[in-house]
Structure formats: C-alpha cells, structure tokens
Design a protein around this motif. Structure first.
Motif, mmCIF file in Angstrom:
data_model
loop_
_atom_site.group_PDB
_atom_site.id
_atom_site.type_symbol
_atom_site.label_atom_id
_atom_site.label_comp_id
_atom_site.label_asym_id
_atom_site.label_seq_id
_atom_site.Cartn_x
_atom_site.Cartn_y
_atom_site.Cartn_z
ATOM 1 N N ARG A 158 37.832 41.423 31.796
ATOM 2 C CA ARG A 158 37.762 40.029 31.358
ATOM 3 C C ARG A 158 36.442 39.374 31.746
ATOM 4 O O ARG A 158 36.095 38.320 31.237
ATOM 5 C CB ARG A 158 38.931 39.222 31.962
ATOM 6 C CG ARG A 158 40.291 39.528 31.372
ATOM 7 C CD ARG A 158 40.370 39.318 29.866
ATOM 8 N NE ARG A 158 39.919 38.029 29.364
ATOM 9 C CZ ARG A 158 40.664 36.946 29.275
ATOM 10 N NH1 ARG A 158 41.910 36.976 29.661
ATOM 11 N NH2 ARG A 158 40.170 35.821 28.776
ATOM 12 N N GLU A 159 35.724 39.991 32.702
ATOM 13 C CA GLU A 159 34.447 39.430 33.138
ATOM 14 C C GLU A 159 33.447 40.549 33.285
ATOM 15 O O GLU A 159 33.833 41.679 33.594
ATOM 16 C CB GLU A 159 34.606 38.780 34.516
ATOM 17 C CG GLU A 159 35.146 37.392 34.492
ATOM 18 C CD GLU A 159 35.292 36.838 35.905
ATOM 19 O OE1 GLU A 159 34.376 36.127 36.341
ATOM 20 O OE2 GLU A 159 36.308 37.129 36.558
ATOM 21 N N VAL A 160 32.183 40.227 33.104
ATOM 22 C CA VAL A 160 31.150 41.231 33.347
ATOM 23 C C VAL A 160 30.302 40.771 34.527
ATOM 24 O O VAL A 160 30.365 39.609 34.918
ATOM 25 C CB VAL A 160 30.270 41.482 32.098
ATOM 26 C CG1 VAL A 160 31.105 42.047 30.968
ATOM 27 C CG2 VAL A 160 29.516 40.226 31.687
ATOM 28 N N ASN A 161 29.529 41.682 35.096
ATOM 29 C CA ASN A 161 28.697 41.298 36.237
ATOM 30 C C ASN A 161 27.402 40.635 35.743
ATOM 31 O O ASN A 161 27.084 40.709 34.553
ATOM 32 C CB ASN A 161 28.458 42.496 37.169
ATOM 33 C CG ASN A 161 27.651 43.593 36.505
ATOM 34 O OD1 ASN A 161 26.692 43.320 35.774
ATOM 35 N ND2 ASN A 161 28.027 44.834 36.754
ATOM 36 N N PRO A 162 26.670 39.979 36.653
ATOM 37 C CA PRO A 162 25.462 39.239 36.228
ATOM 38 C C PRO A 162 24.431 40.097 35.487
ATOM 39 O O PRO A 162 23.802 39.616 34.544
ATOM 40 C CB PRO A 162 24.890 38.707 37.544
ATOM 41 C CG PRO A 162 26.045 38.654 38.475
ATOM 42 C CD PRO A 162 26.953 39.779 38.082
#
Ligand code: NAG
Ligand code: NAG
Ligand code: NAG
Ligand code: NAG
Length: 208
Positions: A158-162
């Motif tokens: 659901r999220e990716v890293n910077p």
C-alpha cells in the motif's frame, strides 16, 4: 584589468560547458528512466495491485483524481496463445469514490511491455509498462491516440519507500507532467474484484 576580464571569460566558458553537460546528462537519464520495461513476464501481473500515486499533464484531471479514496487493478485469466503469440488477460479496475466502489473490466492483450484494450473503439488507450526498480511495483503509462493521459504507480504494497517514490517523481518530471498525487494508504481498497461491471459510472474512464 585585462587579467580579470580573461579570468571572467574563462569562468563563463567553464560554467556554460558545465551547464551544457549537466542538461545533457539529465536528458540521457530521462531516456533511461522512462524507457519501457525490457521484459514483462505476464504471469507476474496476476492478481491485485494498489494504486500508490498518479500524475497527469493537466490540473483538471489531477484534481478529479485526488477525490478518489483508493484504486486497485486486478489481472486475471492470463492466457498465452501459441497461434499468434499474444497474451490476453482480464483486467478489472476498481475505484473507491465517496464511499462506493466502481469497477470496470476489460479484455486486454499484452505484447511485450504494451497492453492494449481489445475493445479499441470503446477505450482508445494504450498502456506501456515502464522501467521500475522494485519487483513489486509497476508503472503504467496511458496514452490515447493523441497524447499522454496519465502515469500511474501501482504496488503489491500500500506504500512505497522514499527512493521508489523518488524514482516515480523523476519519471513524471521527465514526461513534463504535474507533480504526482499520492494516495492515502489507510483508505480501504474495494473488496470485490468479481469481474462483472458495476452498473454505476465508470470513474476510471470519466476523466478523459
Ligand atoms: C489471437 O488468437 C486468439 C485465439 O487463438 C484470438 O482469440 C485473439 O483474438 C487473437 N489475438 C490477436 C491480437 O490477433
Ligand atoms: C471478454 O472476453 C470474453 C471471451 O471472449 C467475453 O465473454 C467477455 O464478455 C469479455 N468481457 C468484456 C468485459 O469485454
Ligand atoms: C476511438 O477512436 C476511433 C477511431 O479513431 C473513434 O472512431 C472513436 O470514436 C474513439 N472512441 C473514443 C471513446 O474516443
Ligand atoms: C481478481 O479477479 C479474479 C477473477 O475475476 C477473482 O477471482 C479474484 O478474486 C480477483 N482478485 C482480487 C484480489 O480481487
């Protein structure tokens, strides 16, 4: 005095040369960053992907896009035909919007890194899978016959890293699009990816 002028001139020349080589390397990086995926294993697409971020060339579409809570896509029935070496799949996009789920399904074909909607008269879109570093992310570039429509980043997460977001932002910049809108990862995804179209409006196609 003459000396100073010469030094200034030299400094200017060096600065200009540096600028030229800098913009040259940026251009080269862009070529690499927005290149289509070299190899796409269709089986890798099977299942659900959550929309992480998206970008558009114009503010109206971006504003409309930001109003959705979540979006996911689901690839199923991935089939390879030996007769024409074409892979077909069933593609369902589900948008969670103002508390409701809107799904729309299409038969698609995959050739290399290009996805085509089989009902071309209905959806004049070509989707290209672009290069992405992370194996559990896909970047999809949507073009209609005239121009680039949108660039979307999907992931199994659901999220990716910077760093992954940075890579996507660089692609957006290279394509001269607006800064991406990032989806809220806490918003629920649509549960049903049944494949049957919902009777209500198709928000996935409405922005066109
Ligand atoms: C490929 O062949 C299958 C049947 O073998 C057919 O359903 C499909 O439409 C063909 N696709 C293309 C792009 O010609
Ligand atoms: C996709 O293709 C299948 C088989 O050709 C057909 O039964 C189905 O109605 C198609 N679905 C859509 C959404 O076009
Ligand atoms: C898709 O393109 C065809 C031919 O260019 C055109 O006739 C059709 O109206 C277009 N469909 C949409 C939904 O824009
Ligand atoms: C994806 O679609 C297939 C076929 O319609 C369905 O069986 C499957 O449950 C869906 N997957 C998800 C995660 O919704």
């Amino acid at each position: 005095m003459l000396m100073t002028r010469r030094v200034m001139f030299a400094t200017c020349v060096i600065a200009v040369l540096c600028l030229v080589s800098l913009s040259h390397s940026v251009a080269l990086d862009c070529e690499a960053s927005v290149r289509p995926l070299d190899e796409l294993d269709p089986d890798h697409l099977e299942g659900r992907w959550a929309l992480i971020a998206g970008s558009f060339p114009d503010p109206a579409h971006l504003d409309f896009f930001k109003r959705r809570d979540s979006t996911s896509i689901n690839f199923s029935n991935i089939n390879f035909s030996n007769t024409n070496s074409t892979t077909t799949s069933f593609y369902t996009a589900s948008v969670h919007f103002e508390g409701k789920c809107y799904s729309h399904s299409h038969n698609v074909s995959l050739e290399g890194s290009i996805l085509n909607f089989i009902e071309q008269d209905e959806v004049n879109l070509t989707v290209t899978f672009l290069h992405v570093s992370s194996p559990d992310c896909v970047v999809m570039r949507y073009d209609n016959s005239k121009k680039l429509q949108r660039l979307l980043l999907f992931s199994r997460r659901r999220e990716v890293n910077p760093q992954e977001m940075e890579e996507f932002s660089a692609q957006v910049k290279c394509l001269d699009m607006l800064p991406p809108a990032v989806m809220d990862p806490t918003k629920e995804l649509c549960q049903e990816h049944s494949g049957s179209d919902s009777a209500v409006v198709d928000t996935e196609r409405k922005p066109q």
